[in-house]
Design a protein around this motif. Structure first.
Motif, mmCIF file in Angstrom:
data_model
loop_
_atom_site.group_PDB
_atom_site.id
_atom_site.type_symbol
_atom_site.label_atom_id
_atom_site.label_comp_id
_atom_site.label_asym_id
_atom_site.label_seq_id
_atom_site.Cartn_x
_atom_site.Cartn_y
_atom_site.Cartn_z
ATOM 1 N N GLN A 194 58.821 -24.990 13.292
ATOM 2 C CA GLN A 194 59.850 -24.193 14.036
ATOM 3 C C GLN A 194 59.367 -22.874 14.395
ATOM 4 N N VAL A 195 59.934 -22.651 15.747
ATOM 5 C CA VAL A 195 59.667 -21.327 16.604
ATOM 6 C C VAL A 195 61.023 -20.587 16.702
ATOM 7 N N GLN A 196 61.017 -19.495 16.468
ATOM 8 C CA GLN A 196 62.202 -18.482 16.713
ATOM 9 C C GLN A 196 62.048 -17.642 17.927
ATOM 10 N N ASP A 232 61.298 -27.647 23.160
ATOM 11 C CA ASP A 232 61.907 -28.118 21.765
ATOM 12 C C ASP A 232 62.694 -26.697 21.235
ATOM 13 N N TYR A 233 62.251 -25.429 21.510
ATOM 14 C CA TYR A 233 62.750 -24.315 20.848
ATOM 15 C C TYR A 233 63.315 -23.414 21.893
ATOM 16 N N GLY A 256 57.377 -17.865 13.716
ATOM 17 C CA GLY A 256 57.533 -18.961 13.224
ATOM 18 C C GLY A 256 56.021 -19.664 13.377
ATOM 19 N N ARG A 257 55.801 -20.787 13.836
ATOM 20 C CA ARG A 257 54.768 -21.700 13.905
ATOM 21 C C ARG A 257 53.824 -20.977 14.938
#
Length: 122
Positions: free
Chosen positions: A1-3, A110-111, A26-27
């Protein structure tokens, strides 16, 4: 996950400048291409600019070429969108997004952040 969290939006007169920031957590942020997208009133979301994971490549929409610059600082996990010579038609909610492909098409991303409003008055 990346925020992702965008900031820096606001109200500016035509011809003015703004700098948007997108803070990531996140990642491993540096593994991702990052794109800026926008959605104006009554319009579909469109790609504005994107930058590769190592900052080696960038892409811009024709409507912003020469006026906007995308940059990233992987040490600070932050992406920037420098916007100059703003026009009323640049009014939109601006989003940053992380993905694995360097394109201005939103589908591979994706994020997503929640967006920041930019309003350009005439």
């Amino acid at each position: 996950q990346v925020q992702l969290v965008e900031s820096g939006g606001g109200l500016v007169q035509a011809g003015g400048s703004l700098r948007l920031s997108c803070a990531a957590s996140g990642r491993t942020f540096s593994d991702y291409a990052i794109g800026w997208f926008r959605q104006g009133p009554g319009k579909e979301r469109e790609g504005v600019a994107c930058i590769s994971s190592d900052s080696g490549s960038t892409r811009y929409a024709e409507s912003v070429t020469g006026r906007f610059t995308i940059a990233r600082d992987n040490r600070k996990n932050t992406i920037y969108l420098h916007m100059n010579s703003l026009k009323p038609e640049d009014t939109a909610v601006y989003y940053c997004a992380a993905g694995s492909v360097l394109v201005l098409d939103e589908r591979p991303y994706d994020y997503w952040g929640r967006g920041t409003q930019v309003t350009v008055s005439s």
